[in-house]
Design a protein around this motif. Sequence first.
Motif, short mmCIF file in Angstrom:
data_model
loop_
_atom_site.label_atom_id
_atom_site.label_comp_id
_atom_site.label_asym_id
_atom_site.label_seq_id
_atom_site.Cartn_x
_atom_site.Cartn_y
_atom_site.Cartn_z
N GLY A 73 -10.45 -40.02 -57.49
CA GLY A 73 -11.84 -40.40 -57.19
C GLY A 73 -12.43 -39.56 -56.09
N ASP A 74 -13.67 -39.69 -55.84
CA ASP A 74 -14.51 -39.13 -54.76
C ASP A 74 -14.50 -37.60 -54.69
OD1 ASP A 74 -12.26 -38.29 -53.30
OD2 ASP A 74 -12.62 -39.62 -51.60
N GLY A 75 -14.08 -36.91 -55.74
CA GLY A 75 -14.18 -35.46 -55.78
C GLY A 75 -13.44 -34.74 -54.68
N GLY A 76 -12.36 -35.34 -54.17
CA GLY A 76 -11.56 -34.69 -53.13
C GLY A 76 -12.13 -34.86 -51.74
N LEU A 80 -14.31 -28.73 -55.51
CA LEU A 80 -13.32 -28.84 -54.44
C LEU A 80 -13.48 -27.70 -53.43
CD1 LEU A 80 -10.11 -29.77 -56.49
CD2 LEU A 80 -11.66 -31.31 -55.27
N ALA A 81 -13.80 -26.51 -53.93
CA ALA A 81 -13.99 -25.37 -53.04
C ALA A 81 -15.21 -25.57 -52.14
CB ALA A 81 -14.12 -24.08 -53.84
N ALA A 82 -16.25 -26.19 -52.69
CA ALA A 82 -17.43 -26.47 -51.87
C ALA A 82 -17.09 -27.43 -50.75
CB ALA A 82 -18.54 -27.04 -52.75
N ARG A 83 -16.27 -28.42 -51.08
CA ARG A 83 -15.80 -29.35 -50.04
C ARG A 83 -14.96 -28.60 -49.02
NH1 ARG A 83 -15.93 -32.72 -46.13
NH2 ARG A 83 -13.99 -33.88 -45.77
N LEU A 101 -6.67 -29.62 -50.73
CA LEU A 101 -7.76 -29.08 -51.56
C LEU A 101 -7.38 -27.71 -52.14
CD1 LEU A 101 -10.79 -30.00 -49.27
CD2 LEU A 101 -10.40 -30.87 -51.59
N ALA A 102 -6.83 -26.84 -51.31
CA ALA A 102 -6.46 -25.51 -51.78
C ALA A 102 -5.39 -25.59 -52.86
CB ALA A 102 -5.96 -24.67 -50.60
N GLU A 103 -4.43 -26.48 -52.67
CA GLU A 103 -3.38 -26.64 -53.68
C GLU A 103 -3.97 -27.08 -55.02
OE1 GLU A 103 0.86 -29.04 -53.91
OE2 GLU A 103 -0.89 -30.05 -53.04
N ARG A 104 -4.94 -27.96 -54.98
CA ARG A 104 -5.58 -28.44 -56.21
C ARG A 104 -6.40 -27.34 -56.88
NH1 ARG A 104 -4.01 -32.51 -53.42
NH2 ARG A 104 -3.91 -34.66 -54.23
N ILE A 105 -7.08 -26.56 -56.08
CA ILE A 105 -7.85 -25.45 -56.64
C ILE A 105 -6.92 -24.49 -57.37
CG2 ILE A 105 -9.21 -23.40 -56.03
CD1 ILE A 105 -10.36 -25.14 -53.69
#
Length: 564
Positions: free
Chosen positions: A29-32, A63-66, A40-44
């Motif tokens: 949920g909540d877009g990271g 995710l990168a924007a976050r 975040l980097a791992e997910r990207i």
Amino acid sequence: MNDKHVDAAFTAAVQAALTGQVKAILNEGDGGGHLQHRRLAERILALVAYGRHGRLLDHAARLAARLRELQGPGGLFTGGDNVDSPPDSAFSVNDLADALRLLRRDPPGAAEHGLADLLDDILTAVAPALARGGVHTPNHRWEISAALARLHRLAPDRALAERVGQWLAEGVDIDDDGLYSERSANYAAYVSNPSLLAIAEVFDRPDLVDAVERNLDATLDLLLPDGSVETVLSRRQDQRQPLPLAPYLLSLRRIALLRGRGDLAWAAGLALSQGVVSPARAATELILDPGIARELPEPVPPRRSRQRVFGAAGLLVDHRPATTTVVFGGSDYPRHRRIRSGLANSPTFLRLFAGAAVLGDVRLSRVFFGLGPFRADRLLVERDQGGTTATLTESVSASYYQPMTHQNRDARGHYGLVDDGRFSSAMDFGLRRRDEVTLTTAVHVAITDTGAELTVDLAGPAVDWSLELAFRPGGRMTGAMALDEHAWQLDPGEPAVYRVGDDSITVTVPAMSMAASHSVPGYEPGEEYRFLGGTDAVSGERLYVAGRVPGRLRLRLAAAHHSG
């Protein structure tokens, strides 16, 4: 590459693990918004590795924007307890740089996706900070250098290469036994080995590959029968828990292939059987270097009977057909006199593995000025025709202080607040004569084909001691007096048996030439923990032998393991 020569089991396991990781990411949920930069980097990287098109790239872009929002004015990422941290940011950069490299490959069009430009902006902003940033710990140098190497590969920059050269000029912190200075399986597997291999690839440094190979050689001898790597010697957090071999998977495969090592191929197979712990990283390696998926050399398991002494670390590991025995005498505590992150603090000095029956921790407590359990400051190994004996020794002292001499007295009673080594007081201890009380302990561990025989000699004032033998849960204790649901006391002369299935470890005290303990046996962590309301006690099924200084204890451990 010809499919005949591809390790299908490895590639299938990586694909399955990555699929599971991506599904979990898409279901979050909540877009990271709750994630820190490393997650975040791992997910990207996972999303880009799984499919460089469509909605996966759109999700990665969000995710990168976050992640961009978490980038401070100097380019470093914010978040976590390490503030403005170049090494913490480097962990994220290593993933992001490879994600961008994947996007610049196939399929056509991926590089034009907005994600590529966003990652390029993020990496461009962080590069100067990494090129001038400092570190906390030895492994940070290699994590930062790997990040700089990856950035240099994306956009060659002399300043980045020179900074890597500065870190490498310090020398890789690996000893003659193949252990990094932190002696940590966790940091070897997750940081030092993969980082050095990345640097070696970018800058053509085969000497760094040699260092990794030496560490993997050491890891084979540190490998325990349960598939974990021994950590009692570590100077980092993992000294308190076992680490499976799984995180070593990619390093094991790469060196096995580069150097034609059947023993490392065997270890890679064991690591794979434990699961792919970093699916995004494994999948990325497969795409960027398909050669890592080649069939490994014919696996060659290590000899069951072998012994290794890690001299600088004070560790002996003895592998025999039915048992594995670990003796540790390399604590940093006697030299530094403090419990600290970065020091080997564990008071566990013996482990014994006999199939499912595992004696996980043997520790010796003393009620002596709150100075805590026995921690050996040296390990002496002697071999003769009768076998191997390891000797551990320690001497601890506490002081009583005499009145100030005339020239040092202060009529106001104002004296300096000084650390005694145990506590601090406004007593100016360095200006006083002292009367010392000393306790000396020597532990001799004679390794046998079925276990070990211990001789413990204690000399000093009349104080209580407790020898704690903590077994891994899952078995049944017989022959000892129950103290509570998980603790027993051994009656000298009567054997106690800890049995798990068909495997067992029998503990016998043939004789004990010392007085009985005045107190109920138990583990004493020492004042450094007590003052903070903490402890480093271990769990499990605990068996105690107790007595009173001075005197000698003899104890026999006999294992029975049925391999079936």
